[in-house]
Every structure is written in C-alpha cells, then in structure tokens.
Design a protein around this motif. Structure first.
Motif, PDB file in Angstrom:
ATOM      1  N   ASP A  88      22.704 119.810  14.823  1.00 18.39           N
ATOM      2  CA  ASP A  88      22.163 119.248  16.058  1.00 18.39           C
ATOM      3  C   ASP A  88      23.175 119.323  17.197  1.00 18.39           C
ATOM      4  O   ASP A  88      22.810 119.555  18.360  1.00 18.39           O
ATOM      5  CB  ASP A  88      21.737 117.792  15.835  1.00 18.39           C
ATOM      6  CG  ASP A  88      20.459 117.693  15.014  1.00 18.39           C
ATOM      7  OD1 ASP A  88      19.700 118.669  14.980  1.00 18.39           O
ATOM      8  OD2 ASP A  88      20.236 116.633  14.391  1.00 18.39           O
ATOM      9  N   SER A  89      24.449 119.103  16.887  1.00 15.41           N
ATOM     10  CA  SER A  89      25.479 119.174  17.920  1.00 15.41           C
ATOM     11  C   SER A  89      25.619 120.599  18.455  1.00 15.41           C
ATOM     12  O   SER A  89      25.699 120.811  19.675  1.00 15.41           O
ATOM     13  CB  SER A  89      26.825 118.685  17.361  1.00 15.41           C
ATOM     14  OG  SER A  89      26.734 117.343  16.910  1.00 15.41           O
ATOM     15  N   CYS A  90      25.645 121.574  17.537  1.00 12.57           N
ATOM     16  CA  CYS A  90      25.704 122.978  17.979  1.00 12.57           C
ATOM     17  C   CYS A  90      24.435 123.360  18.722  1.00 12.57           C
ATOM     18  O   CYS A  90      24.476 124.137  19.690  1.00 12.57           O
ATOM     19  CB  CYS A  90      25.914 123.895  16.776  1.00 12.57           C
ATOM     20  SG  CYS A  90      27.537 123.751  15.988  1.00 12.57           S
ATOM     21  N   VAL A 112      20.990 114.305  18.304  1.00 14.78           N
ATOM     22  CA  VAL A 112      22.365 113.852  18.071  1.00 14.78           C
ATOM     23  C   VAL A 112      22.421 112.327  17.985  1.00 14.78           C
ATOM     24  O   VAL A 112      23.073 111.767  17.103  1.00 14.78           O
ATOM     25  CB  VAL A 112      23.294 114.377  19.190  1.00 14.78           C
ATOM     26  CG1 VAL A 112      24.688 113.784  19.044  1.00 14.78           C
ATOM     27  CG2 VAL A 112      23.368 115.900  19.145  1.00 14.78           C
ATOM     28  N   LEU A 147      32.177 113.993  16.937  1.00 15.44           N
ATOM     29  CA  LEU A 147      31.451 115.250  17.080  1.00 15.44           C
ATOM     30  C   LEU A 147      30.205 115.064  17.927  1.00 15.44           C
ATOM     31  O   LEU A 147      29.918 115.852  18.834  1.00 15.44           O
ATOM     32  CB  LEU A 147      31.070 115.788  15.693  1.00 15.44           C
ATOM     33  CG  LEU A 147      30.278 117.100  15.657  1.00 15.44           C
ATOM     34  CD1 LEU A 147      31.075 118.221  16.293  1.00 15.44           C
ATOM     35  CD2 LEU A 147      29.916 117.445  14.224  1.00 15.44           C
ATOM     36  N   GLY A 148      29.450 113.996  17.644  1.00 11.50           N
ATOM     37  CA  GLY A 148      28.222 113.762  18.388  1.00 11.50           C
ATOM     38  C   GLY A 148      28.458 113.426  19.840  1.00 11.50           C
ATOM     39  O   GLY A 148      27.786 113.949  20.732  1.00 11.50           O
ATOM     40  N   ALA A 151      29.518 116.474  21.883  1.00 11.89           N
ATOM     41  CA  ALA A 151      28.383 117.335  22.231  1.00 11.89           C
ATOM     42  C   ALA A 151      27.535 116.699  23.325  1.00 11.89           C
ATOM     43  O   ALA A 151      27.048 117.386  24.225  1.00 11.89           O
ATOM     44  CB  ALA A 151      27.530 117.593  20.988  1.00 11.89           C
ATOM     45  N   SER A 152      27.362 115.370  23.268  1.00  9.36           N
ATOM     46  CA  SER A 152      26.532 114.684  24.265  1.00  9.36           C
ATOM     47  C   SER A 152      27.169 114.708  25.640  1.00  9.36           C
ATOM     48  O   SER A 152      26.470 114.722  26.653  1.00  9.36           O
ATOM     49  CB  SER A 152      26.279 113.238  23.831  1.00  9.36           C
ATOM     50  OG  SER A 152      25.597 113.198  22.603  1.00  9.36           O
ATOM     51  N   SER A 201      24.326 126.807  14.572  1.00 15.48           N
ATOM     52  CA  SER A 201      23.439 125.657  14.401  1.00 15.48           C
ATOM     53  C   SER A 201      22.340 125.961  13.385  1.00 15.48           C
ATOM     54  O   SER A 201      22.055 125.134  12.506  1.00 15.48           O
ATOM     55  CB  SER A 201      22.813 125.281  15.750  1.00 15.48           C
ATOM     56  OG  SER A 201      21.791 124.323  15.590  1.00 15.48           O
TER      57      SER A 201
END
Length: 307
Positions: A88-90, A112, A147-148, A151-152, A201
């Motif tokens: 989801d992050s990718c 995410v 990580l989340g 990405a956000s 992803s």
C-alpha cells in the motif's frame, strides 16, 4: 490521474471547467479532480467510489472479530500485514509519481491508514497475549508507522511538486481517442520511477497472501480471521480494476498505451483475486476445524487426575 492540470489559483472557476473539461460533469471535476465526459467515464467514477467504500468497511469485520476472539496475533500472519502495508505504501508513492487517476491516489491514502490501524491492533494483542515479545512487537509497530507516515507525507501540501499546465496541455479524456491505438506514449522520468515503485507494490501485494495462507494451513483453522475482510477486499479489488479499465484513454493516448501505463496497478488489484479466492477455499475447508493452538492449550490445562 493524480494531477489534472489545474493550477493552484482559479481552478474552480467556471471558465476553467468549461475550457479544460468540455461536456464534463461538474461535481466530478470539483470533488475528485477528474474530467468525466461520458457514460464510460461516469461508470469508472462510480466503480472507483464503490471500491473505496468496500475497502473502508472491509477492515471493520476483522476489528470486531479480533475484539471478540482476542487471538488476532495468532490468527493473522504479521508478514501478511507488513507486506500489505509495504504494498500500500509503494502503491501510494507510485500512484503519485506516475500520475495515476485521482481516485487511485485517494484510495491508496486510505489503504495506508487502515493498515496502520490493523497493525496497531495486532501489536496490542501481541503485547497482551505474549508480553515476553514486547520489544519485538514495538519494533514492528515503529517500523510500520514510520513506513506508512513517510508514504503519507508525500501527499501533504508543500511537500509535493506543484504542476501547472495550460489548457492546451491538459490531457482530457475522450471516448474517441485521436492517438494511434497501437502506439505507447513515452514515459517521463517521474513516471518511470512511479511505474517501478508501482511494480514493487504489485509484487508485495501478491506475496502478502502467501504468509496468511501458510498460517491458515499450519493452524488448520481460520478462527480469528474474518472472511468478510477478504470478501470485501475481493469486491473492492474487482471494482477498482474495472474502474481503471473503463476510464477513457487520454486524447493523446491510445488504449494500449493507457493499459501499459496502468499495468502495475491492474496486476496489484486483479492479480490478487486468485490468491484471495484460494484463501476463501481455506475458509470452506477449515470452517469446522478447531484451532490447533487452542486445542493444545486446553489439553495442557486439563488435570491428569480428575476429581
């Protein structure tokens, strides 16, 4: 697409809407940043919204099941959750860099956040049921949150590059594309990076199901795992993939080029359906089988000499 060609100033004015999206739907333009000019575009919008709704409610049955059984740490594989979060992050970063559809980016942001909540619950039950593994669980939570959140942050105002395009450069979509259907539009450097991250992803999505399938097989049980989680994910991935496929190509882009540019996201959504269906088969096989871990615990707690 993640960017619709509207500048930061005056993009809501009726003049811009009329010139950039002729015959378009106003509420789609204002609310979602997409240009929907015909029934096919509107079908794509509605399916995308349905996909978001499915993913929004998909985690709720698992939350309830985990609260009721209290065995989320043994029912779900931590690698299933981590690989899902990684995918989801990718997906979020790749959707932004590769200029995917706005609904794809909005959905990725929710993915995410939902993953972080799911991993937080996993960590809570891990700490509650196995306090000896407190440090390891905290490390999993910290790594997942980092990580989340990283990405956000790519979607926060001021941290993403601002793109301004003139009306002539706006790639509005039309049912009858003027581009050669067999040609493939060249990737920009930014799109290549996004495409590569999107490919990673899709691989993570496909690999994420394998640890959960192994956990179910090892336990010979699906107790503690909500089937509605996977059923709604199946429905969400199906509508998500259809929404991308139904969207009209850009005016300067053919059908083949459009599919190639969206290929990683189509594989990530439609490719996981077969694995989710295999997990559904496991639910049918193990639906009446007791959890071996629970049975073993009960046997160990049974007194040798009954009174």
């Amino acid at each position: 697409m993640a960017t619709d060609g509207r500048g930061n100033q005056g993009w809501t004015s009726p003049g811009n809407f009329t010139s950039l999206c002729p015959n378009g739907t106003k509420w789609v333009w204002d609310g979602l940043g997409e240009c929907a000019q015909d029934g096919r575009d509107m079908a794509s919008i509605y399916l995308g919204l349905l996909s978001i709704l499915c993913f929004m409610v998909s985690s709720l049955p698992q939350y309830w099941n985990s609260w009721k059984t209290g065995n989320m740490d043994s029912a779900l594989s931590v690698w299933f959750l981590l690989l899902w979060l990684g995918g989801d992050s990718c997906n979020l970063v790749g959707s932004f860099l590769a200029d995917q559809l706005p609904l794809q980016t909005y959905t990725a942001v929710y993915y995410v956040l939902a993953d972080l909540l799911m991993i937080s619950m996993y960590t809570y039950y891990k700490l509650k049921n196995r306090r000896a593994e407190r440090r390891r669980a905290l490390n999993v939570l910290a790594a997942s949150c980092t990580l989340g959140l990283t990405a956000s942050l790519t979607r926060l105002p001021g941290l993403s590059p601002e793109l301004e395009m003139s009306p002539s450069e706006f790639r509005s979509r039309s049912l009858l594309s003027t581009a050669d259907a067999g040609s493939i539009t060249a990737f920009t450097t930014k799109e290549i990076i996004g495409f590569s991250i999107g490919s990673v992803s899709s691989v993570l999505y496909l690999c994420s199901r394998l640890p959960q399938m192994y956990t179910n097989f090892k336990r010979k049980s699906t107790e503690g795992v909500s089937y509605f989680l996977f059923a709604l994910v199946i429905l969400g991935n199906t509508t998500y993939g259809l929404s991308v496929l139904l969207k009209n190509p850009d005016q300067s882009e053919g059908e083949r080029s459009y599919l190639v540019h969206h290929l990683p996201w189509l594989i990530g959504s439609l490719g996981t359906l077969s694995l989710d269906l295999m997990i559904s088969v496991q639910f049918l096989i193990y639906r009446k089988a007791p959890d071996q871990n629970v049975s073993l615990h009960q046997e160990e707690s049974t007194p040798l000499i009954r009174s």
